[in-house]
Write an enzyme that holds these catalytic residues in place. Structure first.
Site, PDB file in Angstrom:
ATOM      1  N   GLY A  11     -18.828   8.922   4.847  1.00  0.00           N
ATOM      2  CA  GLY A  11     -20.143   9.695   6.026  1.00  0.00           C
ATOM      3  C   GLY A  11     -19.079  11.071   5.433  1.00  0.00           C
ATOM      4  N   TYR A  12     -19.913  11.810   6.219  1.00  0.00           N
ATOM      5  CA  TYR A  12     -19.126  13.129   6.135  1.00  0.00           C
ATOM      6  C   TYR A  12     -18.401  13.693   6.708  1.00  0.00           C
ATOM      7  CZ  TYR A  12     -20.128  17.716   7.988  1.00  0.00           C
ATOM      8  OH  TYR A  12     -19.951  19.839   8.703  1.00  0.00           O
ATOM      9  N   ILE A  13     -17.528  13.351   7.808  1.00  0.00           N
ATOM     10  CA  ILE A  13     -16.157  14.136   7.558  1.00  0.00           C
ATOM     11  C   ILE A  13     -15.554  12.752   6.437  1.00  0.00           C
ATOM     12  CG2 ILE A  13     -14.464  14.451   9.150  1.00  0.00           C
ATOM     13  CD1 ILE A  13     -16.701  14.287  11.492  1.00  0.00           C
ATOM     14  N   ASP A  32     -16.881   0.685   4.201  1.00  0.00           N
ATOM     15  CA  ASP A  32     -18.210   1.332   5.296  1.00  0.00           C
ATOM     16  C   ASP A  32     -18.878   0.577   5.267  1.00  0.00           C
ATOM     17  OD1 ASP A  32     -20.262   3.621   5.821  1.00  0.00           O
ATOM     18  OD2 ASP A  32     -18.949   5.128   5.956  1.00  0.00           O
ATOM     19  N   SER A 126     -13.144  12.711  20.472  1.00  0.00           N
ATOM     20  CA  SER A 126     -14.311  14.131  20.206  1.00  0.00           C
ATOM     21  C   SER A 126     -13.771  14.887  21.752  1.00  0.00           C
ATOM     22  CB  SER A 126     -15.669  13.562  20.501  1.00  0.00           C
ATOM     23  OG  SER A 126     -16.892  14.170  20.724  1.00  0.00           O
ATOM     24  N   TYR A 151     -22.127   7.007  23.775  1.00  0.00           N
ATOM     25  CA  TYR A 151     -21.330   6.879  22.775  1.00  0.00           C
ATOM     26  C   TYR A 151     -20.067   7.654  23.279  1.00  0.00           C
ATOM     27  CZ  TYR A 151     -19.618   9.780  19.151  1.00  0.00           C
ATOM     28  OH  TYR A 151     -19.147  11.285  18.343  1.00  0.00           O
ATOM     29  N   LYS A 155     -15.566   6.391  23.337  1.00  0.00           N
ATOM     30  CA  LYS A 155     -14.199   7.802  22.399  1.00  0.00           C
ATOM     31  C   LYS A 155     -13.455   7.130  23.748  1.00  0.00           C
ATOM     32  CE  LYS A 155     -16.185   8.916  18.918  1.00  0.00           C
ATOM     33  NZ  LYS A 155     -15.667   7.979  17.645  1.00  0.00           N
TER      34      LYS A 155
HETATM   35  P1  NAD Z   1     -21.317  10.083   9.592  1.00  0.00           P
HETATM   36  O1  NAD Z   1     -22.137   8.752  10.863  1.00  0.00           O
HETATM   37  O2  NAD Z   1     -21.204  10.643   9.421  1.00  0.00           O
HETATM   38  O3  NAD Z   1     -20.468   9.068   9.053  1.00  0.00           O
HETATM   39  C1  NAD Z   1     -19.628   7.974   9.830  1.00  0.00           C
HETATM   40  C2  NAD Z   1     -19.202   6.640   9.005  1.00  0.00           C
HETATM   41  O4  NAD Z   1     -19.641   5.515   9.889  1.00  0.00           O
HETATM   42  C3  NAD Z   1     -21.028   6.472   8.514  1.00  0.00           C
HETATM   43  O5  NAD Z   1     -20.737   6.505   6.630  1.00  0.00           O
HETATM   44  C4  NAD Z   1     -21.310   5.011   8.540  1.00  0.00           C
HETATM   45  O6  NAD Z   1     -22.560   3.927   7.635  1.00  0.00           O
HETATM   46  C5  NAD Z   1     -19.507   4.386   8.880  1.00  0.00           C
HETATM   47  N1  NAD Z   1     -20.260   3.402   9.809  1.00  0.00           N
HETATM   48  C6  NAD Z   1     -20.597   3.164  10.941  1.00  0.00           C
HETATM   49  N2  NAD Z   1     -20.351   2.087  11.733  1.00  0.00           N
HETATM   50  C7  NAD Z   1     -19.599   1.381  10.332  1.00  0.00           C
HETATM   51  C8  NAD Z   1     -19.479   0.040  10.741  1.00  0.00           C
HETATM   52  N3  NAD Z   1     -19.910  -0.812  11.977  1.00  0.00           N
HETATM   53  N4  NAD Z   1     -19.066  -0.542   9.753  1.00  0.00           N
HETATM   54  C9  NAD Z   1     -18.367   0.148   8.908  1.00  0.00           C
HETATM   55  N5  NAD Z   1     -18.761   1.935   8.703  1.00  0.00           N
HETATM   56  C10 NAD Z   1     -19.312   1.813   9.623  1.00  0.00           C
HETATM   57  O7  NAD Z   1     -20.299  10.766  11.415  1.00  0.00           O
HETATM   58  P2  NAD Z   1     -19.393  11.426  10.904  1.00  0.00           P
HETATM   59  O8  NAD Z   1     -19.684  12.880  11.516  1.00  0.00           O
HETATM   60  O9  NAD Z   1     -18.441  12.074   9.905  1.00  0.00           O
HETATM   61  O10 NAD Z   1     -18.153  11.554  12.081  1.00  0.00           O
HETATM   62  C11 NAD Z   1     -17.059  10.493  11.764  1.00  0.00           C
HETATM   63  C12 NAD Z   1     -16.301   9.778  12.968  1.00  0.00           C
HETATM   64  O11 NAD Z   1     -16.173  11.438  13.569  1.00  0.00           O
HETATM   65  C13 NAD Z   1     -17.361   9.382  14.203  1.00  0.00           C
HETATM   66  O12 NAD Z   1     -16.251   8.094  14.686  1.00  0.00           O
HETATM   67  C14 NAD Z   1     -17.914  10.236  14.844  1.00  0.00           C
HETATM   68  O13 NAD Z   1     -17.943   8.832  16.429  1.00  0.00           O
HETATM   69  C15 NAD Z   1     -16.131  11.001  14.856  1.00  0.00           C
HETATM   70  N6  NAD Z   1     -16.899  13.236  15.619  1.00  0.00           N
HETATM   71  C16 NAD Z   1     -17.971  13.158  14.852  1.00  0.00           C
HETATM   72  C17 NAD Z   1     -18.061  14.053  15.352  1.00  0.00           C
HETATM   73  C18 NAD Z   1     -19.146  15.095  14.585  1.00  0.00           C
HETATM   74  O14 NAD Z   1     -19.515  16.023  15.390  1.00  0.00           O
HETATM   75  N7  NAD Z   1     -19.826  15.063  13.242  1.00  0.00           N
HETATM   76  C19 NAD Z   1     -17.638  14.700  17.106  1.00  0.00           C
HETATM   77  C20 NAD Z   1     -16.540  14.046  17.228  1.00  0.00           C
HETATM   78  C21 NAD Z   1     -16.285  12.716  17.251  1.00  0.00           C
HETATM   79  C1  UD1 Z   2     -22.869  17.271  20.936  1.00  0.00           C
HETATM   80  C2  UD1 Z   2     -22.879  15.419  21.390  1.00  0.00           C
HETATM   81  C3  UD1 Z   2     -21.569  15.237  21.168  1.00  0.00           C
HETATM   82  C4  UD1 Z   2     -21.199  14.538  20.071  1.00  0.00           C
HETATM   83  C5  UD1 Z   2     -21.438  15.469  19.094  1.00  0.00           C
HETATM   84  C6  UD1 Z   2     -21.441  14.961  17.588  1.00  0.00           C
HETATM   85  C7  UD1 Z   2     -24.401  16.058  23.051  1.00  0.00           C
HETATM   86  C8  UD1 Z   2     -24.615  16.244  24.521  1.00  0.00           C
HETATM   87  N1  UD1 Z   2     -22.883  16.008  23.014  1.00  0.00           N
HETATM   88  O1  UD1 Z   2     -22.269  17.851  20.869  1.00  0.00           O
HETATM   89  O2  UD1 Z   2     -21.479  14.155  22.410  1.00  0.00           O
HETATM   90  O3  UD1 Z   2     -19.909  14.904  20.212  1.00  0.00           O
HETATM   91  O4  UD1 Z   2     -22.311  16.513  19.310  1.00  0.00           O
HETATM   92  O5  UD1 Z   2     -22.356  14.557  17.381  1.00  0.00           O
HETATM   93  O6  UD1 Z   2     -25.357  15.721  22.310  1.00  0.00           O
HETATM   94  N2  UD1 Z   2     -28.659  23.007  20.305  1.00  0.00           N
HETATM   95  C9  UD1 Z   2     -29.241  23.806  20.768  1.00  0.00           C
HETATM   96  N3  UD1 Z   2     -31.052  24.069  19.587  1.00  0.00           N
HETATM   97  C10 UD1 Z   2     -30.563  22.472  18.485  1.00  0.00           C
HETATM   98  C11 UD1 Z   2     -29.600  21.979  18.978  1.00  0.00           C
HETATM   99  C12 UD1 Z   2     -28.695  22.306  19.621  1.00  0.00           C
HETATM  100  O7  UD1 Z   2     -29.512  25.015  21.023  1.00  0.00           O
HETATM  101  O8  UD1 Z   2     -31.243  21.606  17.925  1.00  0.00           O
HETATM  102  C13 UD1 Z   2     -27.734  23.587  20.638  1.00  0.00           C
HETATM  103  C14 UD1 Z   2     -27.241  22.945  22.057  1.00  0.00           C
HETATM  104  O9  UD1 Z   2     -27.388  23.520  23.116  1.00  0.00           O
HETATM  105  C15 UD1 Z   2     -25.658  23.083  21.850  1.00  0.00           C
HETATM  106  C16 UD1 Z   2     -24.702  23.929  20.438  1.00  0.00           C
HETATM  107  O10 UD1 Z   2     -26.439  23.622  19.731  1.00  0.00           O
HETATM  108  O11 UD1 Z   2     -25.181  24.006  22.726  1.00  0.00           O
HETATM  109  C17 UD1 Z   2     -24.378  22.502  19.577  1.00  0.00           C
HETATM  110  O12 UD1 Z   2     -24.948  21.734  19.471  1.00  0.00           O
HETATM  111  P1  UD1 Z   2     -25.278  19.824  19.085  1.00  0.00           P
HETATM  112  O13 UD1 Z   2     -24.382  20.587  17.424  1.00  0.00           O
HETATM  113  O14 UD1 Z   2     -25.707  19.442  19.372  1.00  0.00           O
HETATM  114  O15 UD1 Z   2     -23.146  19.715  19.732  1.00  0.00           O
HETATM  115  P2  UD1 Z   2     -23.013  19.560  21.101  1.00  0.00           P
HETATM  116  O16 UD1 Z   2     -23.648  19.424  22.135  1.00  0.00           O
HETATM  117  O17 UD1 Z   2     -21.734  20.146  21.046  1.00  0.00           O
END
Ligand code: NAD
Ligand code: UD1
Length: 337
Positions: A11-13, A32, A126, A151, A155
């Site tokens: 995935g992304y991170i 994955d 998160s 969701y 967490k």
């Molecule tokens: P992502 O969707 O890009 O990566 C998650 C990966 O997990 C994917 O490759 C998916 O295929 C895999 N996956 C999901 N369920 C699975 C399972 N049951 N078995 C095996 N693989 C599985 O998301 P990301 O943005 O890289 O996020 C990674 C982690 O960070 C997640 O736990 C997410 O909740 C957390 N997180 C992300 C953000 C964000 O904004 N991206 C913010 C806070 C926390």
């Molecule tokens: C969201 C989730 C959070 C999750 C995180 C990562 C919600 C309420 N929160 O955080 O639980 O951990 O994503 O997946 O969904 N915005 C716009 N236009 C858009 C998209 C976003 O104005 O098209 C604004 C939003 O109102 C916010 C900011 O951009 O103020 C960031 O939004 P976003 O990237 O979705 O992240 P969070 O809401 O912080």
């Protein structure tokens, strides 16, 4: 070479963390199920580092399959558990899918770690666990609030599951990392964020609008009690975030025991409008936008006090925002090809 298992590593991170781990001399095993990713990200990791991580296509909710992978990699010294579903809106529509995937997956990973005596876990938490904070910036001591989506609940509950498991099994050590808003891509443009369908998150929506894939960015709300009326977030470069995972593992491998919790952010909040303007200035790309009503459930403002990670892990997020925004744009342009 010390071996690290990363679930969700395609995935992304996870893919950025795979790069950071390999560049720090770790041997990486990716687990994955590709539910929200593809092996192309591992091709990218291989191009950047010269080494393709070992890949196990397994669903963490399948305990038998997971056990067999852990059995083959029982020499691992740590696990980073990224695997989770993360779409907030979808989690409201399909709560059981989210509880099953995110919590069964975590429970199975912890079970296998105990069975095969793998002592260290890093968990992707998160900023959502802080809800709407009354004092800013938030520290790790800021009281948690009930999550506003299934969701978010996964967490909060996930952190508690890990706490209870470590308490009962002191051989296990855990680091809970509370991410703020990860954005950007690897500077090479070879890996980045690949949202499915219409993006929910701001950054991919900005880059897709700039690329002409979406006609217009909708900015949700301009009447918040913030300096310019727009929501404020702490946008952290994904490469800085990846580096924090390496630092957390190194900290545990040096002997830290018990549970540690760290905020991972920059310590600086930007409003949505500031981010849009900074993107246009850094990249020269145009982002047409319109201001619309607030999005339900949005927190008006949140940013991190990440000084604990600075002091304990000797880590800080230091990529300039302009570099991060350029990398996001580079990745978007590569995706179009
Ligand atoms: P992502 O969707 O890009 O990566 C998650 C990966 O997990 C994917 O490759 C998916 O295929 C895999 N996956 C999901 N369920 C699975 C399972 N049951 N078995 C095996 N693989 C599985 O998301 P990301 O943005 O890289 O996020 C990674 C982690 O960070 C997640 O736990 C997410 O909740 C957390 N997180 C992300 C953000 C964000 O904004 N991206 C913010 C806070 C926390
Ligand atoms: C969201 C989730 C959070 C999750 C995180 C990562 C919600 C309420 N929160 O955080 O639980 O951990 O994503 O997946 O969904 N915005 C716009 N236009 C858009 C998209 C976003 O104005 O098209 C604004 C939003 O109102 C916010 C900011 O951009 O103020 C960031 O939004 P976003 O990237 O979705 O992240 P969070 O809401 O912080």
């Amino acid at each position: 070479m010390q071996k690290i298992i990363i679930t969700g590593g395609a995935g992304y991170i996870g893919s950025h963390t795979a790069v950071a781990l390999q560049e720090s001399g770790f041997d990486v095993v990716v687990i994955d199920n590709l539910s929200n990713s593809s092996v192309a990200s591992l091709d990218g990791v291989a191009s950047i580092t010269g080494t393709r991580p070992c890949f196990e296509c397994v669903d963490c909710t399948n305990i038998e399959a997971l056990r067999s992978v852990f059995n083959r990699h029982s020499d691992a010294v740590g696990v980073i558990h990224f695997a989770a579903l993360k779409a907030v809106g979808e989690s409201v529509q399909q709560p059981l899918l989210y509880y099953r995937n995110n919590l069964d997956g975590l429970i199975n990973v912890l079970t296998c770690m105990l069975e095969f005596q793998i002592p260290n876990i890093v968990f992707s938490s998160s900023a959502t666990v802080y809800g709407v904070p009354s004092v800013l910036p938030v520290t790790e001591e800021t009281p948690l609030q009930p999550a506003t989506s299934p969701y978010g609940q996964t967490k909060v509950i996930g952190e508690n599951i890990i706490r209870d498991t470590v308490l009962a099994n002191p051989v296990l050590g855990a680091t809970l990392l509370r991410y703020f808003n990860p954005i950007g891509a690897h500077p090479s443009g070879l890996i980045g964020e690949h949202p499915n369908g219409i993006p929910n998150n701001l950054m991919p929506y900005i880059t897709q609008t700039a690329a002409g894939i979406r006609p217009m960015l909708r900015i949700f709300g301009d009447d918040y009690d913030t300096p310019d009326g727009f929501c404020v977030r702490d946008y952290i470069d994904v490469n800085d975030l990846a580096a924090a995972h390496v630092a957390a593992l190194q900290y545990m491998l040096k002997g830290a025991t018990g549970i540690s919790t760290f905020n991972l952010g920059t310590g600086r909040g930007y409003s949505v409008m500031e981010l849009v303007n900074a993107f246009q200035e850094s990249t020269g790309a145009d982002v047409p936008y319109q201001i619309v009503a607030r999005r339900a459930g949005d927190v008006p403002a949140i940013w991190a006090d990440a000084s604990l990670a600075g002091r304990v892990l000797n880590w800080r997020a230091d990529t300039p925002l302009s570099e991060t925004l350029k990398s996001a744009w580079r990745w978007q342009q590569n995706c179009k090809k």
